[in-house]
Design a protein around this motif. Structure first.
Motif, PDB file in Angstrom:
ATOM      1  N   ARG A 167     -21.255 -81.058  -2.477  1.00  0.00           N
ATOM      2  CA  ARG A 167     -20.000 -81.575  -1.939  1.00  0.00           C
ATOM      3  C   ARG A 167     -20.215 -82.532  -0.772  1.00  0.00           C
ATOM      4  O   ARG A 167     -19.403 -83.411  -0.530  1.00  0.00           O
ATOM      5  N   GLN A 168     -21.323 -82.323  -0.049  1.00  0.00           N
ATOM      6  CA  GLN A 168     -21.587 -83.219   1.077  1.00  0.00           C
ATOM      7  C   GLN A 168     -21.845 -84.650   0.614  1.00  0.00           C
ATOM      8  O   GLN A 168     -21.725 -85.593   1.381  1.00  0.00           O
ATOM      9  N   MET A 191     -13.885 -86.797  -0.673  1.00  0.00           N
ATOM     10  CA  MET A 191     -12.632 -86.667  -1.409  1.00  0.00           C
ATOM     11  C   MET A 191     -11.455 -86.959  -0.494  1.00  0.00           C
ATOM     12  O   MET A 191     -11.386 -86.497   0.635  1.00  0.00           O
ATOM     13  N   PHE A 246      -7.260 -86.785  -0.341  1.00  0.00           N
ATOM     14  CA  PHE A 246      -6.173 -86.061  -0.995  1.00  0.00           C
ATOM     15  C   PHE A 246      -4.837 -86.795  -0.859  1.00  0.00           C
ATOM     16  O   PHE A 246      -4.643 -87.595   0.057  1.00  0.00           O
ATOM     17  N   HIS A 303      -4.530 -83.948   4.508  1.00  0.00           N
ATOM     18  CA  HIS A 303      -5.225 -82.747   4.967  1.00  0.00           C
ATOM     19  C   HIS A 303      -6.181 -83.010   6.117  1.00  0.00           C
ATOM     20  O   HIS A 303      -7.302 -82.501   6.139  1.00  0.00           O
ATOM     21  N   LEU A 304      -5.746 -83.797   7.076  1.00  0.00           N
ATOM     22  CA  LEU A 304      -6.525 -83.907   8.310  1.00  0.00           C
ATOM     23  C   LEU A 304      -6.439 -82.577   9.039  1.00  0.00           C
ATOM     24  O   LEU A 304      -5.489 -81.823   8.849  1.00  0.00           O
ATOM     25  N   PHE A 305      -7.433 -82.290   9.884  1.00  0.00           N
ATOM     26  CA  PHE A 305      -7.391 -81.044  10.640  1.00  0.00           C
ATOM     27  C   PHE A 305      -6.457 -81.245  11.836  1.00  0.00           C
ATOM     28  O   PHE A 305      -6.771 -82.022  12.744  1.00  0.00           O
ATOM     29  N   TYR A 365     -16.642 -83.811  12.994  1.00  0.00           N
ATOM     30  CA  TYR A 365     -16.851 -82.376  12.778  1.00  0.00           C
ATOM     31  C   TYR A 365     -17.896 -82.087  11.692  1.00  0.00           C
ATOM     32  O   TYR A 365     -18.898 -81.409  11.944  1.00  0.00           O
ATOM     33  N   ALA A 366     -17.634 -82.604  10.496  1.00  0.00           N
ATOM     34  CA  ALA A 366     -18.537 -82.261   9.388  1.00  0.00           C
ATOM     35  C   ALA A 366     -19.956 -82.813   9.564  1.00  0.00           C
ATOM     36  O   ALA A 366     -20.920 -82.070   9.361  1.00  0.00           O
ATOM     37  N   ARG A 377     -12.948 -90.152   7.426  1.00  0.00           N
ATOM     38  CA  ARG A 377     -13.556 -88.829   7.584  1.00  0.00           C
ATOM     39  C   ARG A 377     -14.534 -88.534   6.449  1.00  0.00           C
ATOM     40  O   ARG A 377     -15.590 -87.930   6.664  1.00  0.00           O
ATOM     41  N   SER A 378     -14.165 -88.941   5.235  1.00  0.00           N
ATOM     42  CA  SER A 378     -15.081 -88.741   4.112  1.00  0.00           C
ATOM     43  C   SER A 378     -16.306 -89.641   4.236  1.00  0.00           C
ATOM     44  O   SER A 378     -17.418 -89.233   3.921  1.00  0.00           O
ATOM     45  N   MET A 414     -19.671 -88.924   6.228  1.00  0.00           N
ATOM     46  CA  MET A 414     -20.676 -88.065   5.592  1.00  0.00           C
ATOM     47  C   MET A 414     -21.624 -88.868   4.706  1.00  0.00           C
ATOM     48  O   MET A 414     -22.499 -88.305   4.068  1.00  0.00           O
TER      49      MET A 414
END
Lengths: 240, 219
Positions: free
Chosen positions: A76-77, A81, A83, A87-89, A100-101, A149-150, A153
């Motif tokens: 997954r890293q 993805m 959405f 779905h931000l934190f 974060y990730a 954010r994606s 990574m």
């Protein structure tokens, strides 16, 4: 790069995917379209194992991710993805959403992650929003942050699940522009979308799903000008 | 009405001394209860078989029996069971921790389940391992949802802490009892004790409102 081989997915009695096979090459942009309930999102979610296929195989870069022994987190890293509902934190600032990730999962240093995050924020045109909380952003801004954010990574593949469906009409373009830029940079992308014009313009291939089956798999010019199946003809008449 | 505080005045500092014990027992139990309750809640929403069963049974027992019984049991039966002569203070903190954890775990469980499923998916999609996801993404949001409920639990515990007087721990109520015994006055010491509890509850309520406002900064 991604090989999808005869995957099926059932939720209880309901068979949502009925044996789908296709391939997505490196740098290719694939738009997945079809009526609601056709299994588009489920297919996309199988690629990063948010849904585990009931049967069949998905192979990414030679690795069978559907193997029960596969390291799901590691896989997954490498797959970003985005959405429909972002779905931000909500309890983290925009910058922390991005760092974060990479810091906690990938073990990147905080400085490096922040540097990268800031670069990406400027790339999606949101440099000035680094320190605000997501609730202060518009829908379009949230979605651009989610894309960034994606990207921090450094994924090899980006999945988009109806990224503009929850947006006000005047915010759709800013998100599509970012996605187009991403496609131009050579990112491998799979996009579930209802934006036909965008699919026609940006995608290299269209996958048309209906009733859990892959009905057409064609370049956009062919698909939109000369759909081969009756079902696709009907669908295009309705949406255009 | 026979209303005379003169006789009580010299004893007021003594009743006030109980505040320390009341607050200690309440705050330590609530903090430890929160930690233990969080662990129980995480076990309950995971699928860990026997552990899961244990957490459910645990909660059921502690919610299904009177607190005063639990307190008596811990204080009087521990020496018989283990040979360790437990102090009043230890028995009080232990009982209130174990008991509040049972209640808090249910509250936290509800809070966790109320967190948008999308948050779980976003974390998973980023490759965040389960434990990290729970601690960094889900729990903070879940706790924020239930902050008012946690404050209510703390307030309830503060008031219930008066039960420790039954095992002789020198809290506010116990000291008021002592003053009653010495002076043979009933009304005044209990009024003072009551005012103390009430003021502490009000202070807690204010603190809670403040914290809640701070935590809602991100909304």
């Amino acid at each position: 790069m991604i090989k999808i081989d005869q995957i099926t997915k059932s939720f209880g009695q309901l068979e949502v995917l009925k044996g789908i096979s296709t391939e997505i090459g490196k740098g290719e942009v694939v738009a997945i379209i079809g009526p609601s309930g056709s299994g588009k999102s489920t297919l996309l979610r199988c690629i990063n194992l948010l849904e585990v296929p009931t049967s069949g195989q998905i192979i990414i870069n030679g690795q069978a991710i559907t193997d029960p022994k596969a390291n799901v987190m590691q896989i997954r890293q490498q797959i970003g993805m985005v959405f429909q509902h972002f779905h931000l934190f909500p309890h983290m600032t925009v910058l922390n959403n991005l760092t974060y990730a990479p810091v906690k999962v990938k073990g990147m240093s905080k400085d490096e992650a922040e540097k990268k995050a800031k670069e990406l924020l400027s790339r999606v045109g949101l440099s000035d929003k680094a320190d605000v909380y997501p609730s202060r952003l518009s829908g379009g801004q949230k979605q651009r942050v989610a894309i960034a954010r994606s990207l921090v990574m450094e994924p090899q593949i980006m999945l988009f699940d109806e990224p503009t469906s929850a947006l006000d009409p005047e915010m759709v373009k800013e998100v599509l522009d970012v996605m187009k830029g991403l496609a131009d940079s050579g990112m491998t992308m799979a996009i579930v979308t209802h934006e036909m014009r965008f699919a026609e313009e940006v995608a290299d291939r269209i996958l048309f799903l209906d009733g859990g089956r892959l009905v057409e798999d064609a370049p956009p010019a062919d698909f939109f000008q000369r759909p081969a199946s009756e079902r696709a003809k009907q669908f295009l008449e309705k949406v255009r | 009405m026979d209303w005379n505080f003169d006789q009580i005045v010299p004893y007021i500092p003594f009743i006030f001394e109980g505040i320390k014990v009341t607050l200690q027992v309440t705050l330590i139990s609530v903090v430890l209860g929160f930690i233990w309750g969080s662990i129980l809640a995480l076990i309950k929403i995971s699928k860990l078989g026997p552990l899961n069963w244990f957490a459910v049974a645990y909660t059921s027992v502690f919610r299904g029996t009177p607190l005063i019984l639990q307190l008596s049991f811990v204080y009087f039966a521990t020496p018989q069971l283990t040979g360790y002569s437990i102090s009043q203070w230890e028995a009080a903190v232990l009982t209130f921790t174990l008991n509040s954890a049972a209640y808090i775990s249910e509250t936290i469980r509800g809070g966790i389940l109320a967190v948008d499923k999308g948050q779980w998916e976003a974390a998973k999609a980023l490759g965040v391992p389960y434990r990290r996801m729970m601690l960094d993404i889900i729990l903070p949001q879940g706790v924020k949802n239930i902050l008012p409920a946690l404050v209510n639990e703390t307030i309830a515990l503060l008031k219930e802490s008066a039960l420790v007087s039954t095992i002789g721990l020198a809290d506010i109520l116990q000291n008021a009892n002592v003053v009653r015994g010495v002076t043979f006055r009933y009304l005044e010491p209990y009024i003072i004790a009551g005012v103390l509890y009430y003021v502490m509850v009000m202070l807690l309520t204010w603190v809670a409102r403040f914290v809640e406002r701070r935590m809602r900064r991100s909304d």
